[in-house]
Write a protein that holds these residues in place. Structure first.
Motif, PDB file in Angstrom:
ATOM      1  N   ASN A  71     -76.197 -51.807  51.971  1.00  0.00           N
ATOM      2  CA  ASN A  71     -76.368 -50.358  51.808  1.00  0.00           C
ATOM      3  C   ASN A  71     -77.615 -49.818  52.523  1.00  0.00           C
ATOM      4  OD1 ASN A  71     -74.038 -49.964  50.247  1.00  0.00           O
ATOM      5  ND2 ASN A  71     -75.114 -50.575  48.380  1.00  0.00           N
ATOM      6  N   LEU A  72     -77.706 -50.106  53.830  1.00  0.00           N
ATOM      7  CA  LEU A  72     -78.829 -49.575  54.617  1.00  0.00           C
ATOM      8  C   LEU A  72     -78.670 -48.080  54.823  1.00  0.00           C
ATOM      9  CD1 LEU A  72     -79.412 -52.095  57.568  1.00  0.00           C
ATOM     10  CD2 LEU A  72     -80.523 -52.025  55.344  1.00  0.00           C
ATOM     11  N   ASN A  73     -79.776 -47.355  54.664  1.00  0.00           N
ATOM     12  CA  ASN A  73     -79.803 -45.926  54.953  1.00  0.00           C
ATOM     13  C   ASN A  73     -81.071 -45.633  55.757  1.00  0.00           C
ATOM     14  OD1 ASN A  73     -77.492 -44.513  53.345  1.00  0.00           O
ATOM     15  ND2 ASN A  73     -78.383 -45.970  51.901  1.00  0.00           N
ATOM     16  N   LEU A  74     -80.882 -45.263  57.028  1.00  0.00           N
ATOM     17  CA  LEU A  74     -82.011 -44.989  57.911  1.00  0.00           C
ATOM     18  C   LEU A  74     -81.698 -43.780  58.772  1.00  0.00           C
ATOM     19  CD1 LEU A  74     -82.732 -48.627  59.171  1.00  0.00           C
ATOM     20  CD2 LEU A  74     -84.268 -47.290  57.724  1.00  0.00           C
ATOM     21  N   ASP A  75     -82.727 -42.981  59.037  1.00  0.00           N
ATOM     22  CA  ASP A  75     -82.596 -41.851  59.954  1.00  0.00           C
ATOM     23  C   ASP A  75     -83.717 -42.005  60.984  1.00  0.00           C
ATOM     24  OD1 ASP A  75     -81.667 -39.557  61.109  1.00  0.00           O
ATOM     25  OD2 ASP A  75     -82.568 -38.192  59.653  1.00  0.00           O
ATOM     26  N   LEU A  76     -83.356 -42.419  62.192  1.00  0.00           N
ATOM     27  CA  LEU A  76     -84.339 -42.769  63.216  1.00  0.00           C
ATOM     28  C   LEU A  76     -84.319 -41.755  64.346  1.00  0.00           C
ATOM     29  CD1 LEU A  76     -83.481 -46.585  63.464  1.00  0.00           C
ATOM     30  CD2 LEU A  76     -85.132 -45.486  61.932  1.00  0.00           C
ATOM     31  N   ASP A  77     -85.500 -41.325  64.763  1.00  0.00           N
ATOM     32  CA  ASP A  77     -85.632 -40.414  65.896  1.00  0.00           C
ATOM     33  C   ASP A  77     -85.629 -41.244  67.187  1.00  0.00           C
ATOM     34  OD1 ASP A  77     -86.872 -38.701  67.935  1.00  0.00           O
ATOM     35  OD2 ASP A  77     -87.291 -37.344  66.270  1.00  0.00           O
ATOM     36  N   SER A  78     -84.845 -40.821  68.171  1.00  0.00           N
ATOM     37  CA  SER A  78     -84.706 -41.595  69.403  1.00  0.00           C
ATOM     38  C   SER A  78     -85.968 -41.578  70.271  1.00  0.00           C
ATOM     39  CB  SER A  78     -83.521 -41.095  70.228  1.00  0.00           C
ATOM     40  OG  SER A  78     -83.748 -39.766  70.653  1.00  0.00           O
ATOM     41  N   SER A  79     -86.951 -40.746  69.906  1.00  0.00           N
ATOM     42  CA  SER A  79     -88.216 -40.743  70.658  1.00  0.00           C
ATOM     43  C   SER A  79     -89.217 -41.760  70.095  1.00  0.00           C
ATOM     44  CB  SER A  79     -88.841 -39.346  70.647  1.00  0.00           C
ATOM     45  OG  SER A  79     -89.271 -38.999  69.331  1.00  0.00           O
ATOM     46  N   TRP A  80     -88.902 -42.341  68.945  1.00  0.00           N
ATOM     47  CA  TRP A  80     -89.819 -43.307  68.333  1.00  0.00           C
ATOM     48  C   TRP A  80     -89.781 -44.643  69.079  1.00  0.00           C
ATOM     49  CZ3 TRP A  80     -88.066 -42.456  62.573  1.00  0.00           C
ATOM     50  CH2 TRP A  80     -88.574 -41.226  62.123  1.00  0.00           C
ATOM     51  N   LYS A  81     -90.936 -45.269  69.149  1.00  0.00           N
ATOM     52  CA  LYS A  81     -91.047 -46.607  69.735  1.00  0.00           C
ATOM     53  C   LYS A  81     -91.149 -47.586  68.573  1.00  0.00           C
ATOM     54  CE  LYS A  81     -93.017 -44.784  73.957  1.00  0.00           C
ATOM     55  NZ  LYS A  81     -94.079 -44.860  74.989  1.00  0.00           N
ATOM     56  N   LEU A  82     -90.014 -48.180  68.262  1.00  0.00           N
ATOM     57  CA  LEU A  82     -89.849 -48.939  67.026  1.00  0.00           C
ATOM     58  C   LEU A  82     -89.967 -50.441  67.270  1.00  0.00           C
ATOM     59  CD1 LEU A  82     -86.837 -46.761  66.190  1.00  0.00           C
ATOM     60  CD2 LEU A  82     -88.551 -47.127  64.426  1.00  0.00           C
ATOM     61  N   GLY A  83     -90.755 -51.090  66.434  1.00  0.00           N
ATOM     62  CA  GLY A  83     -90.803 -52.543  66.433  1.00  0.00           C
ATOM     63  C   GLY A  83     -89.957 -53.065  65.282  1.00  0.00           C
ATOM     64  N   LEU A  84     -89.057 -54.016  65.566  1.00  0.00           N
ATOM     65  CA  LEU A  84     -88.205 -54.617  64.539  1.00  0.00           C
ATOM     66  C   LEU A  84     -88.758 -55.988  64.194  1.00  0.00           C
ATOM     67  CD1 LEU A  84     -85.609 -54.596  62.808  1.00  0.00           C
ATOM     68  CD2 LEU A  84     -84.387 -55.485  64.806  1.00  0.00           C
ATOM     69  N   VAL A  85     -89.168 -56.174  62.934  1.00  0.00           N
ATOM     70  CA  VAL A  85     -89.811 -57.423  62.533  1.00  0.00           C
ATOM     71  C   VAL A  85     -89.111 -57.997  61.305  1.00  0.00           C
ATOM     72  CG1 VAL A  85     -92.047 -56.698  63.457  1.00  0.00           C
ATOM     73  CG2 VAL A  85     -91.529 -56.274  61.049  1.00  0.00           C
ATOM     74  N   GLY A  86     -89.268 -59.288  61.129  1.00  0.00           N
ATOM     75  CA  GLY A  86     -88.678 -59.982  59.995  1.00  0.00           C
ATOM     76  C   GLY A  86     -88.687 -61.470  60.278  1.00  0.00           C
ATOM     77  N   ARG A  87     -88.596 -62.263  59.218  1.00  0.00           N
ATOM     78  CA  ARG A  87     -88.599 -63.704  59.401  1.00  0.00           C
ATOM     79  C   ARG A  87     -87.366 -64.171  60.161  1.00  0.00           C
ATOM     80  NH1 ARG A  87     -89.808 -66.299  53.628  1.00  0.00           N
ATOM     81  NH2 ARG A  87     -88.648 -64.488  52.904  1.00  0.00           N
ATOM     82  N   ASN A  88     -87.471 -65.323  60.803  1.00  0.00           N
ATOM     83  CA  ASN A  88     -86.350 -65.877  61.561  1.00  0.00           C
ATOM     84  C   ASN A  88     -85.114 -66.031  60.678  1.00  0.00           C
ATOM     85  OD1 ASN A  88     -87.824 -66.031  63.907  1.00  0.00           O
ATOM     86  ND2 ASN A  88     -88.380 -68.176  63.645  1.00  0.00           N
ATOM     87  N   GLY A  89     -83.967 -65.658  61.235  1.00  0.00           N
ATOM     88  CA  GLY A  89     -82.716 -65.809  60.506  1.00  0.00           C
ATOM     89  C   GLY A  89     -82.442 -64.716  59.503  1.00  0.00           C
ATOM     90  N   ARG A  90     -83.266 -63.662  59.484  1.00  0.00           N
ATOM     91  CA  ARG A  90     -83.084 -62.588  58.495  1.00  0.00           C
ATOM     92  C   ARG A  90     -82.288 -61.396  59.018  1.00  0.00           C
ATOM     93  NH1 ARG A  90     -85.686 -63.026  53.565  1.00  0.00           N
ATOM     94  NH2 ARG A  90     -85.963 -65.265  53.196  1.00  0.00           N
TER      95      ARG A  90
END
Length: 280
Positions: free
Chosen positions: A23-42
């Motif tokens: 149940n992910l809910n996200l509203d992302l602006d396309s001008s943002w410079k986003l870093g995606l982080v998380g442990r390996n395999g997540r």
């Protein structure tokens, strides 16, 4: 500028009973410079593949954008770089040269066979290719793997000055800190959005983790205290239960009255014991 709207997105692989995302809910602006982080395999690569449409989950991903994935796998690597790339992506020569100039990379590299380029040169050309489409949104997966320090600085400067937003995955914390202004952090089966670069995210997360740790320790102390009280009250309850028996008061004239009194007392203490259990 556009938005990427993700609503009630859940996903799990067919051979698994556990959701990668729930149940992910996200509203992302396309001008943002986003870093995606998380442990390996997540789920970092899984999330990028869901955005690209390579995987399908339940829920919705809505975006009036074309997602451009880096690194593109070049099929015919013996061809001249320009032609090898144009076989797979529709673009004009000048568009790629424009991006290479912005990155301060020699555009003449496109006239060499792709397999003759160094790993760093290939990386920079493919990264430039990801930014050709002005209506696109790059999904950049580990861009620093083949870069020496000078090339790394080139790529950082290029991403910093670019007006396009993107999502970048990298294990290089210093790199992420310089090229992001928002962080998407995979935590359990959720993705949380943080404003600021990677250092800001780390500071926020450290403070939150410390708060949760202190709260947990406080709760553990309360549970120990409640458990001790419960045991003590339970002892009182058993004692009162025994006391209510008329045989315990056979020498008293009002044994029946005392039995009712002690029964009422035992019930009250038992109720208190049950309340302590619920609180625990």
């Amino acid at each position: 500028m556009s938005n990427i709207n993700i609503s009630n997105l859940s996903f799990r692989y067919p051979d698994s009973s556990d959701n990668i995302f729930n149940n992910l809910n996200l509203d992302l602006d396309s001008s943002w410079k986003l870093g995606l982080v998380g442990r390996n395999g997540r789920g970092k690569t899984t999330f990028l593949n869901l955005l690209r449409g390579n995987l399908r989950g339940t829920g919705k991903i809505q975006a009036k954008l074309e997602f451009n994935y880096f690194p593109l796998t070049v099929k015919n690597q013996e061809q001249l770089t320009l032609y090898a790339l144009q076989e797979q992506v529709s673009f004009e020569q000048w568009e790629l040269e424009r991006e290479l100039n912005l990155m301060k990379v020699d555009p003449e590299l496109i006239w060499q066979p792709f397999n003759s380029l160094s790993g760093g040169e290939q990386t920079k050309i493919l990264l430039a290719l990801s930014f050709i489409n002005k209506n696109g949104f790059p999904l950049i997966d580990e861009p620093t793997n083949h870069l020496d320090e000078d090339s790394r600085i080139q790529v950082i400067a290029y991403l910093q000055q670019h007006s396009n937003g993107y999502i970048v995955v990298s294990h290089d914390r210093a790199f992420l800190n310089q090229v992001t202004n928002h962080i998407l952090a995979i935590e359990n089966t959720e993705i949380h959005l943080y404003q600021g670069n990677f250092a800001s995210y780390e500071d926020t997360k450290t403070k939150r983790d410390k708060f949760n740790q202190d709260k947990n320790e406080k709760l553990q102390g309360q549970i120990r205290s409640l458990n001790e009280s419960r045991k003590r009250v339970k002892g009182y309850s058993l004692q009162s239960e025994n006391n209510k028996k008329a045989s315990a008061h056979k020498n008293e004239m009002h044994a029946n009255i005392n039995k009712g009194f002690f029964g009422h007392k035992a019930a009250k203490i038992m109720k208190r014991s049950k309340n302590l259990e619920r609180r625990m």
